[in-house]
Design a protein around this motif. Structure first.
Motif, mmCIF file in Angstrom:
data_model
loop_
_atom_site.group_PDB
_atom_site.id
_atom_site.type_symbol
_atom_site.label_atom_id
_atom_site.label_comp_id
_atom_site.label_asym_id
_atom_site.label_seq_id
_atom_site.Cartn_x
_atom_site.Cartn_y
_atom_site.Cartn_z
ATOM 1 N N ASP A 1 -1.828 6.159 13.018
ATOM 2 C CA ASP A 1 -3.153 6.578 12.538
ATOM 3 C C ASP A 1 -3.611 5.699 11.380
ATOM 4 O OD1 ASP A 1 -3.267 8.586 14.412
ATOM 5 O OD2 ASP A 1 -2.776 10.211 13.032
ATOM 6 N N TYR A 2 -2.684 5.372 10.488
ATOM 7 C CA TYR A 2 -2.978 4.488 9.352
ATOM 8 C C TYR A 2 -3.426 3.118 9.857
ATOM 9 C CZ TYR A 2 -1.723 1.389 5.409
ATOM 10 O OH TYR A 2 -1.714 0.428 4.420
ATOM 11 N N ILE B 1 4.266 -2.166 3.505
ATOM 12 C CA ILE B 1 4.011 -3.590 3.283
ATOM 13 C C ILE B 1 3.225 -4.116 4.479
ATOM 14 C CG2 ILE B 1 5.040 -5.872 3.009
ATOM 15 C CD1 ILE B 1 7.467 -4.466 1.738
ATOM 16 N N LYS B 2 2.080 -4.712 4.187
ATOM 17 C CA LYS B 2 1.241 -5.307 5.235
ATOM 18 C C LYS B 2 1.258 -6.826 5.059
ATOM 19 C CE LYS B 2 -2.292 -3.040 3.701
ATOM 20 N NZ LYS B 2 -3.694 -2.602 3.526
ATOM 21 N N LEU C 1 5.392 -3.112 7.618
ATOM 22 C CA LEU C 1 6.800 -2.843 7.299
ATOM 23 C C LEU C 1 6.880 -1.584 6.446
ATOM 24 C CD1 LEU C 1 7.758 -6.504 6.296
ATOM 25 C CD2 LEU C 1 7.806 -5.479 8.584
ATOM 26 N N PRO C 2 7.159 -0.433 7.036
ATOM 27 C CA PRO C 2 7.166 0.828 6.297
ATOM 28 C C PRO C 2 8.503 1.085 5.599
ATOM 29 C CG PRO C 2 7.560 1.261 8.606
ATOM 30 C CD PRO C 2 7.343 -0.222 8.490
ATOM 31 N N ASP D 1 0.850 -1.186 0.000
ATOM 32 C CA ASP D 1 0.000 0.000 0.000
ATOM 33 C C ASP D 1 0.888 1.239 0.000
ATOM 34 O OD1 ASP D 1 -2.297 1.504 0.061
ATOM 35 O OD2 ASP D 1 -2.879 0.961 2.108
ATOM 36 N N LYS D 2 0.272 2.395 -0.057
ATOM 37 C CA LYS D 2 0.972 3.682 0.009
ATOM 38 C C LYS D 2 0.369 4.531 1.112
ATOM 39 C CE LYS D 2 3.923 3.872 -3.610
ATOM 40 N NZ LYS D 2 5.338 4.317 -3.539
#
Length: 313
Positions: A112-113, A28-29, A81-82, A7-8
């Motif tokens: 928050d995300y 990354i989820k 995983l950012p 995702d972004k």
């Protein structure tokens, strides 16, 4: 079987960062058997790595993908995983006027995300090396947000883990300006070990002792002499020093400390100091030393993740 989703996230905290690094960040989820009580783990990579580094396949040692396969059959989990890469080649997960607000990116934007996707859940931080440092330091800064952390050989007791590289950095930059070294490094296609160590020292200075958008080195670039006023700024970030006045913040947290007993950067000494401080202050935690160095430590997670996840089965 876990599912990997990319995702972004538009990171408000990173807008206008001084390096002009991208603020639209890949996330990354990884989800496996998610239930209403399943906890979330935010992975913070080691220096010279980013979120996707966790998923690099190793053909010589146990890797993070192997860990996920081991966890899949018994536990539910959510891994986040950012992308935390910067032009300095990595991150210490602090708010720096010379790099950007990466502590805020994790504790505000990313949290928050997570809440928007999964609601209110227990959130843990984990990582090794710089990621381990980020895990304990962000938890100390935001104890109301994070339930605990896994710290594998996180940067600690700075006099042992950083000072030995200062002489290398001084000799590598001798006869150059700091700006000249940075520009030369970024233009090169291949770097020597001395250049990598030097750039790492510069990145640490950008994290711990920025002067606005500029960087204060902890030693004189002309003589190599340690500059106490700047070095003391670094020491304020050292988890060993921080815990002397902030240890109460970790009461009630799930704390996992792991390290190799022959760490090449002597970080095992600092990790043991953290263990002793927590023990002395009766802060419950899990601590283990392994017959290992600083690298190829993913198998440590076989002990740490179940130590947390067993409470959520």
């Amino acid at each position: 079987m876990h599912e990997i989703i990319v995702d972004k996230l538009v990171a408000e905290s990173l807008k206008g960062n001084p390096l002009r690094d991208e603020y639209n960040r890949e996330i990354i989820k990884i989800e496996n058997n998610v239930k209403s009580s399943t906890p979330v783990f935010i992975g913070l990579p080691g220096f010279f790595g980013s979120g996707n580094s966790f998923l690099n396949k190793s053909y010589t040692s146990f890797d993070f993908k192997d860990l996920l396969e081991k966890l899949d059959t018994e536990y539910g989990y959510i891994m986040i995983l950012p992308d935390t890469m910067t032009k300095f080649g990595g991150n210490q997960f602090v708010d720096s006027t010379a790099i950007g607000n990466y502590k805020s990116f994790i504790a505000r934007d990313l949290v928050d995300y997570i809440h928007s996707l999964y609601g209110n859940r227990d959130i843990y931080l984990f990582g090794k090396s710089s990621g381990g440092f980020g895990s304990i330091s962000i938890t100390l800064d935001y104890p109301e947000i994070f339930k605990g952390f896994i710290d594998i050989s996180g940067d600690s007791y700075f006099p042992y883990c950083y000072l030995p590289d200062f002489s290398t950095a001084y000799l590598t930059m001798k006869g150059k300006t700091l700006e000249g070294f940075i520009e030369s490094y970024r233009q090169q296609m291949v770097h020597s070990q001395d250049e990598l160590e030097t750039y790492n020292v510069v990145a640490m200075a950008a994290s711990y002792s920025p002067d606005g958008k500029n960087i204060q080195l902890p030693f004189s670039i002309d003589t190599g002499e340690i500059l106490p006023d700047v070095w003391n700024k670094w020491l304020e970030f050292d988890p060993v020093n921080r815990l002397s006045g902030e240890v109460e913040k970790l009461k009630g947290k799930k704390i996992i400390l792991q390290t190799g007993n022959r760490d090449e950067y002597k970080i095992n000494i600092g990790m043991n100091m953290i263990h002793e401080i927590l023990k002395r202050n009766q802060i419950d935690h899990y601590y283990k030393e392994y017959p290992n160095g600083h690298f190829n430590t993913n198998y440590f997670y076989l002990d740490s993740f179940p130590e947390i996840l067993k409470s959520y089965k």
